[in-house]
Design a protein around this motif. Structure first.
Motif, PDB file in Angstrom:
ATOM      1  N   VAL A   1       3.054  16.575  -1.747  1.00 41.88           N
ATOM      2  CA  VAL A   1       2.858  16.613  -3.197  1.00 41.88           C
ATOM      3  C   VAL A   1       3.399  17.923  -3.758  1.00 41.88           C
ATOM      4  O   VAL A   1       3.130  18.999  -3.221  1.00 41.88           O
ATOM      5  CB  VAL A   1       1.361  16.446  -3.550  1.00 41.88           C
ATOM      6  N   VAL A   2       4.159  17.805  -4.833  1.00 41.96           N
ATOM      7  CA  VAL A   2       4.661  18.978  -5.543  1.00 41.96           C
ATOM      8  C   VAL A   2       3.633  19.411  -6.582  1.00 41.96           C
ATOM      9  O   VAL A   2       3.265  20.579  -6.658  1.00 41.96           O
ATOM     10  CB  VAL A   2       6.018  18.670  -6.222  1.00 41.96           C
ATOM     11  N   VAL A   3       3.164  18.442  -7.376  1.00 44.55           N
ATOM     12  CA  VAL A   3       2.189  18.742  -8.422  1.00 44.55           C
ATOM     13  C   VAL A   3       1.437  17.468  -8.802  1.00 44.55           C
ATOM     14  O   VAL A   3       1.977  16.364  -8.710  1.00 44.55           O
ATOM     15  CB  VAL A   3       2.878  19.364  -9.669  1.00 44.55           C
ATOM     16  N   VAL A   4       0.188  17.650  -9.212  1.00 44.99           N
ATOM     17  CA  VAL A   4      -0.623  16.587  -9.810  1.00 44.99           C
ATOM     18  C   VAL A   4      -1.067  17.131 -11.159  1.00 44.99           C
ATOM     19  O   VAL A   4      -1.687  18.190 -11.224  1.00 44.99           O
ATOM     20  CB  VAL A   4      -1.865  16.245  -8.953  1.00 44.99           C
ATOM     21  N   ALA A   5      -0.726  16.419 -12.227  1.00 53.14           N
ATOM     22  CA  ALA A   5      -1.040  16.917 -13.564  1.00 53.14           C
ATOM     23  C   ALA A   5      -1.226  15.749 -14.525  1.00 53.14           C
ATOM     24  O   ALA A   5      -0.749  14.641 -14.265  1.00 53.14           O
ATOM     25  CB  ALA A   5       0.087  17.828 -14.058  1.00 53.14           C
ATOM     26  N   PRO A   6      -1.911  16.003 -15.651  1.00 53.89           N
ATOM     27  CA  PRO A   6      -2.074  14.942 -16.651  1.00 53.89           C
ATOM     28  C   PRO A   6      -0.716  14.501 -17.208  1.00 53.89           C
ATOM     29  O   PRO A   6       0.173  15.327 -17.430  1.00 53.89           O
ATOM     30  CB  PRO A   6      -2.914  15.598 -17.749  1.00 53.89           C
ATOM     31  N   MET A   7      -0.569  13.219 -17.443  1.00 48.64           N
ATOM     32  CA  MET A   7       0.684  12.686 -17.982  1.00 48.64           C
ATOM     33  C   MET A   7       0.919  13.152 -19.418  1.00 48.64           C
ATOM     34  O   MET A   7       2.057  13.247 -19.858  1.00 48.64           O
ATOM     35  CB  MET A   7       0.691  11.156 -17.928  1.00 48.64           C
ATOM     36  N   LYS A   8      -0.155  13.437 -20.146  1.00 48.81           N
ATOM     37  CA  LYS A   8      -0.004  13.851 -21.544  1.00 48.81           C
ATOM     38  C   LYS A   8       0.404  15.313 -21.675  1.00 48.81           C
ATOM     39  O   LYS A   8       0.780  15.747 -22.749  1.00 48.81           O
ATOM     40  CB  LYS A   8      -1.296  13.586 -22.312  1.00 48.81           C
TER      41      LYS A   8
ATOM     42  N   VAL B   1       3.649  13.991  -8.317  1.00 47.80           N
ATOM     43  CA  VAL B   1       5.051  14.132  -7.941  1.00 47.80           C
ATOM     44  C   VAL B   1       5.099  14.496  -6.467  1.00 47.80           C
ATOM     45  O   VAL B   1       4.433  15.437  -6.029  1.00 47.80           O
ATOM     46  CB  VAL B   1       5.754  15.219  -8.781  1.00 47.80           C
ATOM     47  N   THR B   2       5.870  13.718  -5.710  1.00 52.94           N
ATOM     48  CA  THR B   2       6.051  14.011  -4.291  1.00 52.94           C
ATOM     49  C   THR B   2       7.529  14.229  -4.007  1.00 52.94           C
ATOM     50  O   THR B   2       8.390  13.742  -4.740  1.00 52.94           O
ATOM     51  CB  THR B   2       5.540  12.865  -3.394  1.00 52.94           C
ATOM     52  N   GLU B   3       7.777  14.955  -2.949  1.00 50.09           N
ATOM     53  CA  GLU B   3       9.150  15.149  -2.497  1.00 50.09           C
ATOM     54  C   GLU B   3       9.174  14.957  -0.988  1.00 50.09           C
ATOM     55  O   GLU B   3       8.416  15.596  -0.261  1.00 50.09           O
ATOM     56  CB  GLU B   3       9.661  16.535  -2.864  1.00 50.09           C
ATOM     57  N   ASP B   4      10.025  14.035  -0.569  1.00 48.76           N
ATOM     58  CA  ASP B   4      10.156  13.746   0.854  1.00 48.76           C
ATOM     59  C   ASP B   4      11.637  13.548   1.165  1.00 48.76           C
ATOM     60  O   ASP B   4      12.271  12.648   0.600  1.00 48.76           O
ATOM     61  CB  ASP B   4       9.352  12.495   1.215  1.00 48.76           C
ATOM     62  N   ARG B   5      12.171  14.381   2.017  1.00 47.66           N
ATOM     63  CA  ARG B   5      13.589  14.328   2.408  1.00 47.66           C
ATOM     64  C   ARG B   5      14.515  14.363   1.189  1.00 47.66           C
ATOM     65  O   ARG B   5      15.461  13.585   1.091  1.00 47.66           O
ATOM     66  CB  ARG B   5      13.870  13.108   3.264  1.00 47.66           C
ATOM     67  N   GLY B   6      14.197  15.209   0.242  1.00 47.69           N
ATOM     68  CA  GLY B   6      15.037  15.378  -0.936  1.00 47.69           C
ATOM     69  C   GLY B   6      14.839  14.338  -2.025  1.00 47.69           C
ATOM     70  O   GLY B   6      15.430  14.441  -3.090  1.00 47.69           O
ATOM     71  N   GLU B   7      14.018  13.335  -1.776  1.00 45.88           N
ATOM     72  CA  GLU B   7      13.781  12.282  -2.762  1.00 45.88           C
ATOM     73  C   GLU B   7      12.465  12.551  -3.490  1.00 45.88           C
ATOM     74  O   GLU B   7      11.423  12.717  -2.857  1.00 45.88           O
ATOM     75  CB  GLU B   7      13.732  10.919  -2.073  1.00 45.88           C
ATOM     76  N   LYS B   8      12.542  12.587  -4.817  1.00 46.98           N
ATOM     77  CA  LYS B   8      11.346  12.839  -5.617  1.00 46.98           C
ATOM     78  C   LYS B   8      10.825  11.534  -6.191  1.00 46.98           C
ATOM     79  O   LYS B   8      11.591  10.680  -6.623  1.00 46.98           O
ATOM     80  CB  LYS B   8      11.649  13.819  -6.740  1.00 46.98           C
TER      81      LYS B   8
ATOM     82  N   ARG C   1       0.842  -1.199   0.000  1.00 44.83           N
ATOM     83  CA  ARG C   1       0.000   0.000   0.000  1.00 44.83           C
ATOM     84  C   ARG C   1       0.877   1.248   0.000  1.00 44.83           C
ATOM     85  O   ARG C   1       1.888   1.320   0.680  1.00 44.83           O
ATOM     86  CB  ARG C   1      -0.906   0.018   1.218  1.00 44.83           C
ATOM     87  N   VAL C   2       0.450   2.225  -0.778  1.00 43.98           N
ATOM     88  CA  VAL C   2       1.156   3.498  -0.861  1.00 43.98           C
ATOM     89  C   VAL C   2       0.243   4.583  -0.309  1.00 43.98           C
ATOM     90  O   VAL C   2      -0.926   4.658  -0.688  1.00 43.98           O
ATOM     91  CB  VAL C   2       1.526   3.814  -2.330  1.00 43.98           C
ATOM     92  N   SER C   3       0.767   5.389   0.580  1.00 43.15           N
ATOM     93  CA  SER C   3       0.026   6.536   1.108  1.00 43.15           C
ATOM     94  C   SER C   3       0.730   7.807   0.668  1.00 43.15           C
ATOM     95  O   SER C   3       1.924   7.974   0.914  1.00 43.15           O
ATOM     96  CB  SER C   3      -0.041   6.485   2.631  1.00 43.15           C
ATOM     97  N   ILE C   4      -0.025   8.669   0.013  1.00 42.98           N
ATOM     98  CA  ILE C   4       0.524   9.928  -0.485  1.00 42.98           C
ATOM     99  C   ILE C   4      -0.172  11.064   0.254  1.00 42.98           C
ATOM    100  O   ILE C   4      -1.377  11.258   0.102  1.00 42.98           O
ATOM    101  CB  ILE C   4       0.306  10.059  -2.005  1.00 42.98           C
ATOM    102  N   GLU C   5       0.588  11.789   1.046  1.00 44.47           N
ATOM    103  CA  GLU C   5       0.041  12.933   1.775  1.00 44.47           C
ATOM    104  C   GLU C   5       0.130  14.169   0.889  1.00 44.47           C
ATOM    105  O   GLU C   5       1.165  14.430   0.273  1.00 44.47           O
ATOM    106  CB  GLU C   5       0.825  13.148   3.066  1.00 44.47           C
TER     107      GLU C   5
END
Length: 170
Positions: free
Chosen positions: A99-106, A137-144, A91-95
């Motif tokens: 989150v940096v951005v949520v956007a269409p992949m296209k 796209v998420t960023e946590d402790r410098g890891e994207k 399971r993945v939990s995304i807070e």
């Protein structure tokens, strides 16, 4: 509970080339098991049973769905095997605060992340060519990290209500 900040959605993954090769391998294993039954009468039965069990469990593991549940400020993505067994360890939990951005992949907004080898990518979509996929796209402790999902409109609206500046709908 505010219904604008709750949504759930289920997406069935389409098997690609790698999964088709695995399926072919499982069929070959089952065929070898049946052949062993004919050629080695004493041990053939045990080999056949083992080969068929491997094939059955292998085919079940290839049927994957992803359940998206968005509640308040968190998106949970849970893989479900064979429409019954949840893989809670995966399971993945995304807070939304990470989150940096949520956007269409296209679109082109995610280009700096999709073409970057330093960004870890996880695909939780159906893998259909015409699917309307979004990248988170998420960023946590410098890891994207880039998570590819295929949300419905309700999930997108709930995410946008939670973080309007981070979610791009088009």
């Amino acid at each position: 509970m505010n219904n604008d900040l709750y949504a759930e959605w289920l997406v069935k993954r389409k098997n690609g080339g790698k999964e088709l090769l695995i399926e072919a391998g499982l069929i070959i294993i089952a065929a070898i098991g049946v052949l062993a039954l004919l050629l080695i009468p004493t041990w053939g039965f045990f080999i056949t049973v083992i080969a068929i069990v491997i094939a059955v469990f292998g085919f079940q593991a290839l049927k994957v769905e992803y359940e998206y549940i968005f509640v308040t400020d968190e998106l949970q993505i849970t893989p479900i095997l064979n429409q019954q067994r949840r893989r809670n360890k995966k399971r993945v939990s995304i807070e939304m605060e990470k989150v940096v951005v949520v956007a269409p992949m296209k679109g082109h907004e995610l280009d700096p992340y999709t073409n970057n080898n330093k960004v870890k990518k996880f695909d939780f979509s159906s893998r259909m060519p015409d699917a309307k996929t979004y990248g988170i796209v998420t960023e946590d402790r410098g890891e994207k990290m880039l998570y590819i999902i295929e949300p419905n409109d309700r999930t997108l609206t709930a995410m946008r209500n939670a973080a309007p500046r981070k979610v791009r709908l088009s």
